[in-house]
Design a protein around this motif. Structure first.
Motif, PDB file in Angstrom:
ATOM      1  N   GLY A 119      50.954  99.110  -5.097  1.00 12.55           N
ATOM      2  CA  GLY A 119      51.370  98.676  -3.775  1.00 12.55           C
ATOM      3  C   GLY A 119      50.487  97.571  -3.229  1.00 12.55           C
ATOM      4  O   GLY A 119      49.610  97.054  -3.914  1.00 12.55           O
ATOM      5  N   ARG A 120      50.731  97.223  -1.975  1.00  9.53           N
ATOM      6  CA  ARG A 120      50.022  96.157  -1.293  1.00  9.53           C
ATOM      7  C   ARG A 120      49.535  96.687   0.042  1.00  9.53           C
ATOM      8  O   ARG A 120      50.238  97.453   0.719  1.00  9.53           O
ATOM      9  N   LEU A 121      48.329  96.289   0.432  1.00 10.00           N
ATOM     10  CA  LEU A 121      47.745  96.724   1.690  1.00 10.00           C
ATOM     11  C   LEU A 121      47.557  95.511   2.591  1.00 10.00           C
ATOM     12  O   LEU A 121      46.835  94.581   2.245  1.00 10.00           O
ATOM     13  N   ASP A 122      48.219  95.534   3.742  1.00 11.17           N
ATOM     14  CA  ASP A 122      48.126  94.439   4.701  1.00 11.17           C
ATOM     15  C   ASP A 122      47.443  94.848   6.002  1.00 11.17           C
ATOM     16  O   ASP A 122      46.874  94.012   6.702  1.00 11.17           O
ATOM     17  N   ALA A 123      47.531  96.150   6.345  1.00 10.65           N
ATOM     18  CA  ALA A 123      46.950  96.646   7.585  1.00 10.65           C
ATOM     19  C   ALA A 123      46.343  98.022   7.322  1.00 10.65           C
ATOM     20  O   ALA A 123      46.765  98.734   6.392  1.00 10.65           O
ATOM     21  N   TYR A 124      45.368  98.407   8.151  1.00 12.82           N
ATOM     22  CA  TYR A 124      44.613  99.635   7.902  1.00 12.82           C
ATOM     23  C   TYR A 124      44.489 100.447   9.193  1.00 12.82           C
ATOM     24  O   TYR A 124      44.425  99.863  10.286  1.00 12.82           O
ATOM     25  N   PRO A 125      44.423 101.773   9.090  1.00 11.78           N
ATOM     26  CA  PRO A 125      44.523 102.562   7.869  1.00 11.78           C
ATOM     27  C   PRO A 125      45.950 102.549   7.335  1.00 11.78           C
ATOM     28  O   PRO A 125      46.911 102.460   8.112  1.00 11.78           O
ATOM     29  N   ALA A 126      46.064 102.642   6.013  1.00  9.70           N
ATOM     30  CA  ALA A 126      47.370 102.606   5.366  1.00  9.70           C
ATOM     31  C   ALA A 126      47.542 103.856   4.517  1.00  9.70           C
ATOM     32  O   ALA A 126      46.665 104.199   3.719  1.00  9.70           O
ATOM     33  N   ARG A 127      48.633 104.537   4.697  1.00 10.60           N
ATOM     34  CA  ARG A 127      48.901 105.739   3.903  1.00 10.60           C
ATOM     35  C   ARG A 127      49.390 105.335   2.513  1.00 10.60           C
ATOM     36  O   ARG A 127      50.234 104.453   2.381  1.00 10.60           O
ATOM     37  N   ILE A 128      48.841 106.003   1.499  1.00 12.51           N
ATOM     38  CA  ILE A 128      49.214 105.738   0.114  1.00 12.51           C
ATOM     39  C   ILE A 128      49.812 107.005  -0.480  1.00 12.51           C
ATOM     40  O   ILE A 128      49.227 108.091  -0.370  1.00 12.51           O
ATOM     41  N   LYS A 129      50.955 106.887  -1.098  1.00 11.58           N
ATOM     42  CA  LYS A 129      51.609 108.046  -1.688  1.00 11.58           C
ATOM     43  C   LYS A 129      50.863 108.472  -2.950  1.00 11.58           C
ATOM     44  O   LYS A 129      50.596 107.658  -3.835  1.00 11.58           O
ATOM     45  N   ALA A 130      50.532 109.757  -3.011  1.00 11.54           N
ATOM     46  CA  ALA A 130      49.847 110.322  -4.181  1.00 11.54           C
ATOM     47  C   ALA A 130      50.415 111.713  -4.421  1.00 11.54           C
ATOM     48  O   ALA A 130      49.951 112.698  -3.850  1.00 11.54           O
ATOM     49  N   GLU A 131      51.430 111.781  -5.239  1.00 12.35           N
ATOM     50  CA  GLU A 131      52.171 113.019  -5.462  1.00 12.35           C
ATOM     51  C   GLU A 131      51.536 113.821  -6.600  1.00 12.35           C
ATOM     52  O   GLU A 131      51.498 113.368  -7.745  1.00 12.35           O
ATOM     53  N   LEU A 132      51.032 115.025  -6.283  1.00 16.55           N
ATOM     54  CA  LEU A 132      50.396 115.870  -7.294  1.00 16.55           C
ATOM     55  C   LEU A 132      51.196 117.137  -7.582  1.00 16.55           C
ATOM     56  O   LEU A 132      50.666 118.078  -8.174  1.00 16.55           O
ATOM     57  N   SER A 133      52.446 117.189  -7.182  1.00 12.79           N
ATOM     58  CA  SER A 133      53.260 118.371  -7.451  1.00 12.79           C
ATOM     59  C   SER A 133      53.443 118.536  -8.956  1.00 12.79           C
ATOM     60  O   SER A 133      53.514 117.574  -9.706  1.00 12.79           O
ATOM     61  N   GLY A 134      53.494 119.785  -9.374  1.00 11.75           N
ATOM     62  CA  GLY A 134      53.689 120.091 -10.791  1.00 11.75           C
ATOM     63  C   GLY A 134      52.416 120.122 -11.600  1.00 11.75           C
ATOM     64  O   GLY A 134      52.445 120.486 -12.782  1.00 11.75           O
ATOM     65  N   LEU A 135      51.306 119.759 -11.006  1.00 12.76           N
ATOM     66  CA  LEU A 135      50.029 119.778 -11.728  1.00 12.76           C
ATOM     67  C   LEU A 135      49.317 121.107 -11.498  1.00 12.76           C
ATOM     68  O   LEU A 135      49.464 121.735 -10.452  1.00 12.76           O
ATOM     69  N   PRO A 136      48.517 121.541 -12.464  1.00 16.83           N
ATOM     70  CA  PRO A 136      47.776 122.788 -12.284  1.00 16.83           C
ATOM     71  C   PRO A 136      46.619 122.614 -11.308  1.00 16.83           C
ATOM     72  O   PRO A 136      46.130 121.499 -11.092  1.00 16.83           O
ATOM     73  N   ASP A 137      46.175 123.715 -10.723  1.00 15.02           N
ATOM     74  CA  ASP A 137      44.979 123.678  -9.898  1.00 15.02           C
ATOM     75  C   ASP A 137      43.820 123.106 -10.707  1.00 15.02           C
ATOM     76  O   ASP A 137      43.720 123.318 -11.921  1.00 15.02           O
ATOM     77  N   GLY A 138      42.919 122.377 -10.032  1.00 14.41           N
ATOM     78  CA  GLY A 138      41.772 121.818 -10.737  1.00 14.41           C
ATOM     79  C   GLY A 138      41.167 120.658  -9.976  1.00 14.41           C
ATOM     80  O   GLY A 138      41.553 120.352  -8.839  1.00 14.41           O
ATOM     81  N   ALA A 139      40.214 120.001 -10.618  1.00 18.03           N
ATOM     82  CA  ALA A 139      39.486 118.883 -10.031  1.00 18.03           C
ATOM     83  C   ALA A 139      40.044 117.567 -10.558  1.00 18.03           C
ATOM     84  O   ALA A 139      40.193 117.386 -11.775  1.00 18.03           O
ATOM     85  N   TYR A 140      40.330 116.632  -9.644  1.00 21.77           N
ATOM     86  CA  TYR A 140      40.944 115.367 -10.007  1.00 21.77           C
ATOM     87  C   TYR A 140      40.241 114.210  -9.294  1.00 21.77           C
ATOM     88  O   TYR A 140      39.579 114.399  -8.270  1.00 21.77           O
ATOM     89  N   LEU A 141      40.446 113.011  -9.851  1.00 23.73           N
ATOM     90  CA  LEU A 141      39.970 111.781  -9.221  1.00 23.73           C
ATOM     91  C   LEU A 141      41.151 110.857  -8.993  1.00 23.73           C
ATOM     92  O   LEU A 141      41.899 110.551  -9.931  1.00 23.73           O
ATOM     93  N   LEU A 142      41.339 110.426  -7.753  1.00 22.43           N
ATOM     94  CA  LEU A 142      42.313 109.389  -7.424  1.00 22.43           C
ATOM     95  C   LEU A 142      41.590 108.060  -7.496  1.00 22.43           C
ATOM     96  O   LEU A 142      40.686 107.786  -6.705  1.00 22.43           O
TER      97      LEU A 142
END
Length: 509
Positions: free
Chosen positions: A165-188
């Motif tokens: 995506g592109r960021l023009d103004a802040y704060p900007a919401r970014i979609k990060a869909e983690l459905s279907g993944l197991p519980d655990g530790a992740y890095l975005l």
């Protein structure tokens, strides 16, 4: 917030030593790599300043002089402008021109209201840490977060791309869909681009679904079994930690929620079957207890020799970890050397968290005072050590004449402080890689056998430790003093650890 004198202090060697337990001489390349990676997390000002100091060590003298000037400039600025100035120092060390694009990249950060995610409705935003105009583009990917006891999460395998995506103004919401993944530790992880310039920014998250419902169910099951307080506290801890993180009251270095929650289920099943798998267990153990002042569940680790029996009294070593580390560091470092020594010498070893990360074990020396840290939290850090010591003493039949205290870096500072403040508790102390003793500390410390350890290549603390030895001697105290040949800020303690155990064996109250 104007940082002023606090940042000036943090820019010095003393504060850098407090913030990260690292090896500037012997492991220069890994240190530089870790420092560069840490910048991607857009850390707080204290750690950011310390990280610039680490990167500075790899620069030429001419660049170092320019970096020092920028750090001094940042010390006089409010936080947003100080961040901009320190990012300029980072670019200088990377050989990059200071352009509007570079300025823009240093301002962008990923943030989330909570590091605990549910897999539905979670919020990730891009924010600006200081004003900078212009557009950036991003490519967001999801990575596994590897278990670690170091100061910064480690990147594991790529799980999947999450979007661009592109960021023009802040704060900007970014979609990060983690459905279907197991519980655990992740890095975005977002690769962010402005013109021809690119950088990485990272936000760690922990996926724990149905947290409140699962915690409530666990409590109902535990309520049906009387007693077993040690086991119940450990079973509850991963859920209590997740709730505290969700509320912004706790932070972690690294935590395996799936494994901890599975352990909770095993504990409940064992208690229902009439067995307690926690109380007076042997070997390496993760534990938790209810902190008296606040009612929170606080973790600690303990190692109990496999030959332990309640039929006799046992010696106890309390070991305090360094800054940006946690209760798992001391027993896990250097291939578990402390565990092996505890087994060989017949010592119980306990390693407290210190209430929260980087809380200095109550010490009023060094960074705790200079940086205006929350002194209630600092005092609770000291109380955590004392409460954990009392719990372990009661459960494992500890000999009160053979309690010992040791620690490295910030943990060395805690050893000086708690050793002197509670001199009657300890048969001997062994502070590592930390100075800071002042004349008023000497009378209490004079009551204790002391072995002081520092590396001859510890370019953070060698001079401070030598000053401490001079202060002690001026007050009539002559401790055992070891400058480990070739030893650095962390390795000297590890090299000297067998001798520390032998030193403890020679002393009882």
């Amino acid at each position: 917030m104007v940082l002023g004198a606090a940042i000036t202090a943090i820019a010095g060697a003393e504060a850098r030593a407090q913030l990260v337990d690292y090896e500037p001489a012997a492991k220069a390349t890994p240190v530089q790599q870790d420092a560069a990676w840490r910048l991607a997390f857009r850390p707080g000002m204290q750690v950011l300043t310390q990280t610039v100091g680490q990167l500075r060590a790899g620069a030429t003298p001419a660049v170092q002089a320019q970096v020092d000037a920028l750090v001094a400039e940042a010390a006089k600025q409010p936080e947003p402008e100080a961040r901009r100035t320190l990012w300029r120092a980072v670019g200088l060390m990377d050989g990059l021109a200071w352009t509007p694009e570079q300025e823009r990249l240093g301002a962008v950060a990923l943030r989330t209201p909570s590091q605990i995610w549910t897999g539905a409705g979670d919020v990730l935003t891009a924010e600006m840490l200081y004003p900078a105009s212009g557009r950036v583009t991003y490519a967001l990917d999801l990575y596994a977060s590897q278990p670690t006891t170091s100061a910064t999460p480690k990147k594991g395998a790529l799980i999947k791309p999450l979007g661009r995506g592109r960021l023009d103004a802040y704060p900007a919401r970014i979609k990060a869909e983690l459905s279907g993944l197991p519980d655990g530790a992740y890095l975005l992880l977002a690769k962010v681009t402005a013109g021809a310039a690119t950088t990485e920014i990272v936000q760690p998250v922990y996926l724990v679904r149905d947290l409140d419902a699962r915690y409530a169910a666990l409590k109902r099951e535990l309520a049906g079994v009387p007693g077993h307080e040690e086991a119940k506290a450990l079973a509850e801890y991963p859920f209590a930690l997740a709730q505290a993180m969700k509320a912004g009251r706790r932070e972690v270095v690294s935590y395996d929620f799936p494994a901890a929650i599975e352990r909770s289920s095993d504990i409940v099943a064992a208690l229902k079957a009439g067995r307690d798998p926690v109380r007076q267990a042997t070997g390496l153990q993760n534990r938790a207890y209810r902190f008296a002042e606040t009612g929170e569940l606080i973790p600690y680790q303990v190692y109990v020799p496999t030959g332990w029996t309640p039929a006799r009294r046992w010696p106890l070593v309390v070991a305090l970890h360094g800054a940006n580390l946690d209760e798992t560091n001391m027993l896990g470092r250097d291939g578990g050397r402390m565990q092996k020594l505890a087994e060989a010498h017949g010592f119980v070893v306990v390693t407290p968290l210190g209430y929260r990360l980087n809380s200095a074990y109550g010490s009023e020396r060094g960074l705790a005072g200079l940086a205006g840290r929350d002194m209630t939290r600092v005092k609770r850090s000291e109380q955590d050590v004392l409460q954990v010591t009392a719990l372990v003493e009661k459960e494992f039949n500890i000999d009160p004449a053979r309690r010992y205290l040791t620690g490295n870096s910030m943990g060395g500072g805690g050893t000086w402080w708690i050793g002197g403040r509670h001199a009657g508790m300890w048969a001997a102390i062994a502070p590592g890689a930390y100075g800071g003793v002042i004349p008023e500390d000497v009378p209490a410390l004079s009551k204790l056998p002391i072995r002081v350890v520092v590396g001859e290549r510890d370019d953070l603390m060698l001079d401070r430790v030598r000053e401490t030895i001079a202060t002690l001697k001026a007050g009539g105290v002559t401790p055992e003093y070891v400058e480990v040949p070739g030893g650095t800020h962390a390795s000297a303690f590890e090299i000297e650890l067998p001798a520390i155990f032998k030193f403890f064996e020679k002393h009882a109250k």
